[in-house]
Design a protein around this motif. Structure first.
Motif, PDB file in Angstrom:
ATOM      1  N   LEU A  49      -9.174   8.686   8.056  1.00 34.64           N
ATOM      2  CA  LEU A  49      -7.907   9.415   7.318  1.00 34.64           C
ATOM      3  C   LEU A  49      -7.619   8.400   5.896  1.00 34.64           C
ATOM      4  O   LEU A  49      -7.629   8.899   4.829  1.00 34.64           O
ATOM      5  N   VAL A  50      -7.762   6.922   6.124  1.00 35.49           N
ATOM      6  CA  VAL A  50      -7.438   6.145   4.944  1.00 35.49           C
ATOM      7  C   VAL A  50      -8.681   6.504   4.022  1.00 35.49           C
ATOM      8  O   VAL A  50      -8.545   6.400   2.671  1.00 35.49           O
ATOM      9  N   ILE A  54      -8.177   7.813   0.020  1.00 34.25           N
ATOM     10  CA  ILE A  54      -8.527   7.208  -0.942  1.00 34.25           C
ATOM     11  C   ILE A  54      -9.657   7.689  -1.879  1.00 34.25           C
ATOM     12  O   ILE A  54      -9.680   7.540  -3.194  1.00 34.25           O
ATOM     13  N   SER A  55     -10.563   8.323  -1.133  1.00 35.36           N
ATOM     14  CA  SER A  55     -11.717   8.995  -1.777  1.00 35.36           C
ATOM     15  C   SER A  55     -11.347  10.171  -2.733  1.00 35.36           C
ATOM     16  O   SER A  55     -11.951  10.558  -3.464  1.00 35.36           O
ATOM     17  N   HIS A  56     -10.273  10.902  -1.976  1.00 33.19           N
ATOM     18  CA  HIS A  56     -10.131  12.458  -2.345  1.00 33.19           C
ATOM     19  C   HIS A  56      -8.985  12.367  -3.335  1.00 33.19           C
ATOM     20  O   HIS A  56      -9.220  13.041  -4.549  1.00 33.19           O
ATOM     21  N   PHE A 252       4.447   2.130   6.640  1.00 34.29           N
ATOM     22  CA  PHE A 252       5.125   1.355   5.223  1.00 34.29           C
ATOM     23  C   PHE A 252       4.766   2.163   4.117  1.00 34.29           C
ATOM     24  O   PHE A 252       5.547   1.875   3.186  1.00 34.29           O
ATOM     25  N   TYR A 253       3.763   2.795   4.042  1.00 32.86           N
ATOM     26  CA  TYR A 253       3.121   3.379   2.665  1.00 32.86           C
ATOM     27  C   TYR A 253       3.290   4.798   2.769  1.00 32.86           C
ATOM     28  O   TYR A 253       2.688   5.617   3.440  1.00 32.86           O
ATOM     29  N   PRO A 254       4.563   5.382   1.743  1.00 29.25           N
ATOM     30  CA  PRO A 254       4.456   6.945   1.654  1.00 29.25           C
ATOM     31  C   PRO A 254       3.390   7.461   1.297  1.00 29.25           C
ATOM     32  O   PRO A 254       3.265   8.620   1.611  1.00 29.25           O
ATOM     33  N   TRP A 255       2.804   6.993   0.331  1.00 30.44           N
ATOM     34  CA  TRP A 255       1.380   7.850  -0.047  1.00 30.44           C
ATOM     35  C   TRP A 255       0.395   8.215   0.798  1.00 30.44           C
ATOM     36  O   TRP A 255      -0.218   9.113   0.768  1.00 30.44           O
ATOM     37  N   PHE A 256       0.293   7.065   2.086  1.00 31.15           N
ATOM     38  CA  PHE A 256      -0.660   7.380   3.113  1.00 31.15           C
ATOM     39  C   PHE A 256      -0.128   8.464   3.931  1.00 31.15           C
ATOM     40  O   PHE A 256      -0.592   9.384   4.217  1.00 31.15           O
ATOM     41  N   ARG A 257       1.152   8.796   4.331  1.00 31.34           N
ATOM     42  CA  ARG A 257       1.824   9.675   4.819  1.00 31.34           C
ATOM     43  C   ARG A 257       1.706  10.874   4.373  1.00 31.34           C
ATOM     44  O   ARG A 257       1.261  12.018   4.879  1.00 31.34           O
ATOM     45  N   ILE A 258       1.832  10.932   2.993  1.00 34.00           N
ATOM     46  CA  ILE A 258       1.689  12.152   2.287  1.00 34.00           C
ATOM     47  C   ILE A 258       0.401  12.830   2.303  1.00 34.00           C
ATOM     48  O   ILE A 258       0.171  13.957   2.344  1.00 34.00           O
ATOM     49  N   HIS A 262      -1.622  16.326   3.927  1.00 32.24           N
ATOM     50  CA  HIS A 262      -2.421  17.253   3.292  1.00 32.24           C
ATOM     51  C   HIS A 262      -3.698  17.372   4.029  1.00 32.24           C
ATOM     52  O   HIS A 262      -4.544  18.374   3.835  1.00 32.24           O
ATOM     53  N   ILE A 263      -4.277  16.029   4.557  1.00 31.92           N
ATOM     54  CA  ILE A 263      -5.666  16.385   5.187  1.00 31.92           C
ATOM     55  C   ILE A 263      -5.654  17.149   6.417  1.00 31.92           C
ATOM     56  O   ILE A 263      -6.349  17.842   6.748  1.00 31.92           O
TER      57      ILE A 263
END
Length: 283
Positions: A49-50, A54-56, A252-258, A262-263
């Motif tokens: 998922l990480v 980051i790639s997409h 801790f990171y909202p960008w990762f949850r968002i 979507h994934i």
């Protein structure tokens, strides 16, 4: 015929020189294989998922996230290769992968762990520059430099592993460092960087908790049996760190949850999804 606890079992029954296999009850096998499958599967899934995030998503294409991507690759390979192989060898108390893989596996494990350590070191250096000299951060830290550092780090650890193998001394390198996340391109306010550094303190603490027992155990290896419960705990605490890192991002990171949302909902397959704003606060 039902195997009794005192019956002798061999790793390869057809070979007279085969090693003796430790006896385990059926319930022990069930518990151990369930734990092994769970840890390995979650480690691969979370780090995948990480990597996809980051790639997409274009907003996540930053130097620091490239370093986090490198770390996620190392963690994914740990869950995909190291944990299953080491787990199977521990549960079965036999090596079923052949002589060739017995030679290659130490190189793979050394390279994977070295890649993890190098990535964490580079992330810590990146965050140090971002916090102490934010106005010159974009000049000192560029995407091309990050690519070069990551590539050189992984390549050099592979070459070093080959050199160690030739001397029959392949061991995991004893290196410890830290990690963190970026807040986009350009000069970032120092308050934001300080907040990010404090957040990553948790990740750093988890990393040290998982790795320091192994380093201490390496120093007392002569006085503690290699297959003792102490060493087993140290090794598996070390391996599970690869599963914990993505959980820290999710916490801790909202960008990762968002991005994960979507994934998992397959929204990433929509047109222009790579340009999605994963930082809602930056509208």
């Amino acid at each position: 015929m039902k195997l009794e606890e005192n019956s002798v079992q061999f790793c390869f029954p057809l070979h007279n020189s085969s090693c003796v296999k430790d006896w385990r009850s059926f319930m022990e096998y069930i518990i151990m294989y369930t734990f092994l499958s769970t840890v390995s599967g979650l480690t691969v899934f979370f780090n995948l998922l990480v990597i996809i995030s980051i790639s997409h998503f274009k907003q996540l294409h930053t130097p620091t996230n490239l370093l986090i991507l490198s770390l996620a690759v190392a963690d994914l390979l740990t869950g995909l290769i190291v944990i299953p192989v080491e787990g199977l060898a521990f549960i079965e108390t036999c090596w079923y992968f052949g002589d060739y893989f017995c030679t290659v596996f130490p190189i793979m494990m050394f390279t994977i762990f070295s890649g993890s350590h190098i990535s964490i070191f580079l992330i810590s250096l990146d965050r140090y520059i971002a916090v102490t000299d934010p106005f010159h951060y974009t000049v000192k830290v560029t995407f091309k430099r990050a690519v070069f550092c990551v590539s050189f780090g992984w390549f050099s650890s592979f070459i070093y592993a080959l050199a160690i193998l030739n001397k029959r001394q392949a061991k995991i390198i004893n290196t410890v460092t830290v990690r963190i996340k970026p807040e986009g391109k350009g000069t970032v306010p120092k308050t934001s960087e300080t907040k990010a550094a404090k957040t990553l303190g948790v990740v750093i603490a988890v990393y040290f908790i998982c790795w320091i027992p192994y380093f201490i155990g390496s120093l007392i290896a002569d006085s503690v049996p290699y297959n003792s419960a102490v060493f087993v705990f140290m090794y598996w605490l070390l391996y599970t760190n690869s599963c914990m890192n993505p959980l820290m991002y999710a916490l801790f990171y909202p960008w990762f949850r968002i991005s994960v949302k979507h994934i998992l909902t397959l929204s990433m397959f929509n047109s222009s999804s790579s340009y999605l704003n994963v930082f809602p606060e930056r509208k």
